[in-house]
Scaffold this motif. Structure first.
Motif, mmCIF file in Angstrom:
data_model
loop_
_atom_site.group_PDB
_atom_site.id
_atom_site.type_symbol
_atom_site.label_atom_id
_atom_site.label_comp_id
_atom_site.label_asym_id
_atom_site.label_seq_id
_atom_site.Cartn_x
_atom_site.Cartn_y
_atom_site.Cartn_z
ATOM 1 N N THR A 1 0.823 -1.205 0.000
ATOM 2 C CA THR A 1 0.000 0.000 0.000
ATOM 3 C C THR A 1 0.857 1.255 0.000
ATOM 4 O OG1 THR A 1 -1.849 -1.096 1.117
ATOM 5 C CG2 THR A 1 -1.735 1.295 1.304
ATOM 6 N N VAL A 2 1.910 1.260 0.800
ATOM 7 C CA VAL A 2 2.797 2.418 0.863
ATOM 8 C C VAL A 2 3.543 2.596 -0.457
ATOM 9 C CG1 VAL A 2 4.830 3.391 1.995
ATOM 10 C CG2 VAL A 2 3.019 2.346 3.356
ATOM 11 N N LEU A 3 4.037 1.510 -1.019
ATOM 12 C CA LEU A 3 4.746 1.605 -2.299
ATOM 13 C C LEU A 3 3.840 2.145 -3.397
ATOM 14 C CD1 LEU A 3 6.828 -1.707 -2.231
ATOM 15 C CD2 LEU A 3 7.745 0.620 -2.228
ATOM 16 N N LEU A 4 2.593 1.712 -3.393
ATOM 17 C CA LEU A 4 1.663 2.160 -4.431
ATOM 18 C C LEU A 4 1.333 3.648 -4.306
ATOM 19 C CD1 LEU A 4 -0.731 -0.904 -4.521
ATOM 20 C CD2 LEU A 4 0.679 -0.093 -6.413
ATOM 21 N N GLU B 1 19.067 1.565 -9.359
ATOM 22 C CA GLU B 1 19.625 1.545 -8.006
ATOM 23 C C GLU B 1 19.148 2.755 -7.204
ATOM 24 O OE1 GLU B 1 23.992 1.375 -5.762
ATOM 25 O OE2 GLU B 1 23.829 1.016 -7.922
ATOM 26 N N SER B 2 19.151 3.915 -7.834
ATOM 27 C CA SER B 2 18.717 5.125 -7.150
ATOM 28 C C SER B 2 17.220 5.089 -6.845
ATOM 29 C CB SER B 2 19.042 6.347 -8.005
ATOM 30 O OG SER B 2 18.526 7.519 -7.426
ATOM 31 N N THR B 3 16.430 4.612 -7.816
ATOM 32 C CA THR B 3 14.985 4.537 -7.600
ATOM 33 C C THR B 3 14.643 3.526 -6.520
ATOM 34 O OG1 THR B 3 14.607 5.127 -9.918
ATOM 35 C CG2 THR B 3 12.768 4.154 -8.727
ATOM 36 N N ALA B 4 15.361 2.412 -6.514
ATOM 37 C CA ALA B 4 15.138 1.407 -5.472
ATOM 38 C C ALA B 4 15.425 1.985 -4.094
ATOM 39 C CB ALA B 4 16.003 0.177 -5.736
ATOM 40 N N ALA B 5 16.505 2.738 -3.974
ATOM 41 C CA ALA B 5 16.848 3.358 -2.695
ATOM 42 C C ALA B 5 15.774 4.360 -2.276
ATOM 43 C CB ALA B 5 18.207 4.042 -2.798
ATOM 44 N N LEU C 1 12.573 4.257 -3.072
ATOM 45 C CA LEU C 1 11.389 3.525 -2.648
ATOM 46 C C LEU C 1 11.579 2.907 -1.270
ATOM 47 C CD1 LEU C 1 10.394 1.753 -5.998
ATOM 48 C CD2 LEU C 1 9.341 3.772 -4.956
ATOM 49 N N THR C 2 12.764 2.398 -1.015
ATOM 50 C CA THR C 2 13.050 1.823 0.298
ATOM 51 C C THR C 2 12.942 2.892 1.376
ATOM 52 O OG1 THR C 2 14.504 0.150 -0.667
ATOM 53 C CG2 THR C 2 14.807 0.648 1.668
ATOM 54 N N ALA C 3 13.500 4.059 1.104
ATOM 55 C CA ALA C 3 13.431 5.161 2.063
ATOM 56 C C ALA C 3 11.986 5.612 2.273
ATOM 57 C CB ALA C 3 14.282 6.321 1.573
ATOM 58 N N HIS C 4 11.197 5.591 1.192
ATOM 59 C CA HIS C 4 9.792 5.998 1.279
ATOM 60 C C HIS C 4 9.031 5.091 2.249
ATOM 61 C CE1 HIS C 4 5.842 7.377 -0.005
ATOM 62 N NE2 HIS C 4 5.515 6.134 -0.327
ATOM 63 N N HIS D 1 11.856 -1.695 10.242
ATOM 64 C CA HIS D 1 11.991 -3.125 9.935
ATOM 65 C C HIS D 1 11.062 -3.581 8.807
ATOM 66 C CE1 HIS D 1 8.710 -3.123 13.021
ATOM 67 N NE2 HIS D 1 8.212 -4.066 12.238
ATOM 68 N N LYS D 2 10.183 -2.680 8.334
ATOM 69 C CA LYS D 2 9.270 -3.031 7.248
ATOM 70 C C LYS D 2 9.788 -2.585 5.882
ATOM 71 C CE LYS D 2 5.271 -2.950 10.320
ATOM 72 N NZ LYS D 2 3.930 -2.384 10.624
ATOM 73 N N ARG D 3 10.979 -2.007 5.847
ATOM 74 C CA ARG D 3 11.548 -1.575 4.570
ATOM 75 C C ARG D 3 11.971 -2.777 3.725
ATOM 76 N NH1 ARG D 3 16.389 2.116 6.437
ATOM 77 N NH2 ARG D 3 16.571 0.289 7.789
ATOM 78 N N PRO D 4 11.753 -2.731 2.411
ATOM 79 C CA PRO D 4 12.258 -3.800 1.544
ATOM 80 C C PRO D 4 13.784 -3.878 1.615
ATOM 81 C CG PRO D 4 10.652 -2.467 0.385
ATOM 82 C CD PRO D 4 10.971 -1.742 1.659
ATOM 83 N N ARG D 5 14.291 -5.075 1.642
ATOM 84 C CA ARG D 5 15.738 -5.288 1.580
ATOM 85 C C ARG D 5 16.212 -5.355 0.133
ATOM 86 N NH1 ARG D 5 18.347 -5.588 6.729
ATOM 87 N NH2 ARG D 5 16.617 -5.338 8.204
ATOM 88 N N ALA D 6 15.255 -5.539 -0.785
ATOM 89 C CA ALA D 6 15.576 -5.543 -2.217
ATOM 90 C C ALA D 6 14.361 -5.075 -2.994
ATOM 91 C CB ALA D 6 15.995 -6.939 -2.682
ATOM 92 N N VAL D 7 14.596 -4.290 -4.048
ATOM 93 C CA VAL D 7 13.540 -3.852 -4.960
ATOM 94 C C VAL D 7 13.912 -4.327 -6.355
ATOM 95 C CG1 VAL D 7 12.336 -1.892 -5.985
ATOM 96 C CG2 VAL D 7 12.973 -1.838 -3.558
ATOM 97 N N ARG D 8 13.030 -5.089 -6.983
ATOM 98 C CA ARG D 8 13.290 -5.641 -8.309
ATOM 99 C C ARG D 8 12.248 -5.111 -9.289
ATOM 100 N NH1 ARG D 8 14.166 -11.643 -5.733
ATOM 101 N NH2 ARG D 8 16.148 -11.161 -4.679
#
Length: 475
Positions: A391-394, A430-434, A436-439, A447-454
């Motif tokens: 939900t947050v990512l969307l 790489e920058s966009t993944a970072a 999104l993780t920060a978002h 602890h709910k942050r993604p450890r990887a974004v693909r």
């Protein structure tokens, strides 16, 4: 209650109410006459398969069989040879009713004549008799046959009529498949029980929904993919301002889609939750204020509870995640010929284990986290709902679609991995993944942050629009 005489009460009243499937239309009176003409062709049969294409023939076949007291096995028209053979063999279907696929499994075919008419009354059938055999998606092993009684169907449809103030004055429009609960049970049998009009639009394109609205449709069903496409087609969306109620189901509706549809149509989409095994058990009522990400409260005749893995109560605080269990009049009778699977699905004190995890707030509103097997992530000692992260990512402009899973991790047990369909070109992954993780870290706990974004071009989905996470790499 007489199961046959009271199953499709609206249809039995006859009259000029219209039923339209694609380009073909008929009245209640003619539909009832055509369905009545099916009964003499089913003498000696107790269970028939219907090649459930979105056609008027499918509607007549299903209604004709139910009026005759014969159980229906809806067969997905896109099922492969192996799956279709399993459904026919496992269900014990004795014939095809209506048009059959080329690979008919060797069963005889009983034709359906749309021009035929009869005036016979429906058969008298015990309410406990089987109405439908619906097959699960088969994410693990071959699909299982879900046995739904006539009484369960009646209870489920009446509960939704109460929740959604659904009456004969409504005209329902949708473009859903006719072999699942959403499209067939709610979207056809629900109409014929209420005495409403039906406009099945064929393929659920935004322009088709807009046309249905201009033709007088008041109630609209869709899966999130449909509502997402409508949200991206402003002119078509605005045509739905004349609607009474918009309903989404079969998967979680992304919050941005919920908000955009409300902006364009003036209506907040109401969500509901259910399964083939339970029909619809939780729904947002028409007289409530819909809440993005929440599917409402138990419908009439249904109870729910949350349990821990040890069987303890989970507090209804709107945050604590637990296993969702339900009981009530809408539940199935078991998995056909599979007593072990049936037994595993029920607790010792009579509650059905849905396999889903959820949270419930102090007012009884439910939010579905997802499947326990794929959507409950245990990472670093925390229990994290994939749906919350999704939900947050969307909510980020760079994300069109996403799916969050837990992958095995030697240190954390599971690590959170997000599969993202970007909203546009990604110049620097790489920058966009970072970003999104920060978002996620800003909106939720660290602890709910993604450890990887693909980043992927699309997400695997089934016919009802549900993401099939087991088909994702590492899912």
């Amino acid at each position: 209650m007489d199961g046959a005489l009271h199953l499709l009460t609206g249809l039995e009243a006859g009259g000029p109410t219209r039923v339209r499937v694609g380009a073909d239309g008929t009245t209640y009176g003619d539909l009832r006459g055509a369905a009545a003409a099916v009964a003499p062709t089913l003498t000696g049969l107790t269970r028939v398969a219907v090649h459930a294409e979105p056609t008027l023939s499918t509607v007549v076949a299903v209604v004709g069989a139910l009026r005759a007291g014969v159980a229906v096995v809806p067969v997905p028209p896109d099922s492969g040879v192996r799956e279709r053979a399993h459904l026919l063999t496992d269900s014990g279907a004795q014939a095809w009713l209506g048009p059959a696929p080329d690979d008919d499994g060797g069963l005889p075919v009983v034709p359906v004549d749309l021009a035929a008419r009869a005036d016979t009354e429906p058969a008298v059938v015990d309410p406990s008799a089987t109405a439908l055999l619906l097959y699960t998606s088969g994410t693990t092993g071959l699909p299982k046959g879900v046995v739904l009684s006539r009484a369960a169907v009646v209870a489920g449809l009446d509960a939704l009529a109460d929740a959604w103030a659904w009456t004969a004055d409504d005209v329902l429009a949708h473009g859903l498949p006719l072999f699942h609960v959403h499209g067939l049970v709610l979207g056809v049998l629900g109409v014929l029980r209420r005495g409403s009009g039906l406009h099945h639009v064929g393929r659920p394109r935004p322009e088709a929904y807009a046309t249905a609205a201009r033709d007088g449709a008041t109630l609209f069903f869709g899966v999130p993919t449909v509502w997402s496409r409508i949200a991206e087609s402003p002119d078509d969306a605005r045509a739905l301002r004349s609607a009474r109620l918009l309903v989404s189901g079969s998967a979680a509706l992304p919050v941005p889609v919920f908000e955009r549809v409300a902006e364009l149509t003036g209506h907040h989409v109401v969500e509901r939750y259910g399964m083939s095994e339970t029909l619809i058990t939780v729904a947002t009522r028409a007289d409530a204020q819909p809440r993005a990400g929440w599917v409402g409260v138990p419908v009439a005749g249904v109870e729910t509870r949350l349990r821990t893995e040890d069987g303890d109560d989970v507090p209804h605080d709107g945050d604590s995640v637990g296993r969702l269990e339900v009981r009530g009049a809408t539940l199935f009778d078991g998995y056909l010929g599979n007593p072990d699977a049936t037994a595993r699905s029920w607790t010792d004190d009579g509650w059905f284990r849905t396999g889903d995890v959820a949270v419930v707030d102090e007012h009884g509103w439910h939010r579905i986290v997802g499947r326990e097997s794929t959507d409950l992530i245990k990472s670093g000692g925390y229990r994290i709902g994939a749906g919350e992260v999704e939900t947050v990512l969307l909510g980020h402009d760079a994300v069109r679609e996403c799916a969050v899973v837990g992958e095995a991790d030697d240190d954390l047990g599971q690590r959170i991995v997000a599969y993202v369909v970007p909203a546009g070109p990604v110049d620097d992954q790489e920058s966009t993944a970072a970003e999104l993780t920060a978002h996620v870290g800003e909106q939720l706990s660290a602890h709910k942050r993604p450890r990887a974004v693909r980043f992927v071009d699309s997400l695997p989905r089934n016919a009802m629009g549900k993401v099939q996470k087991t088909l994702l790499p590492g899912g």
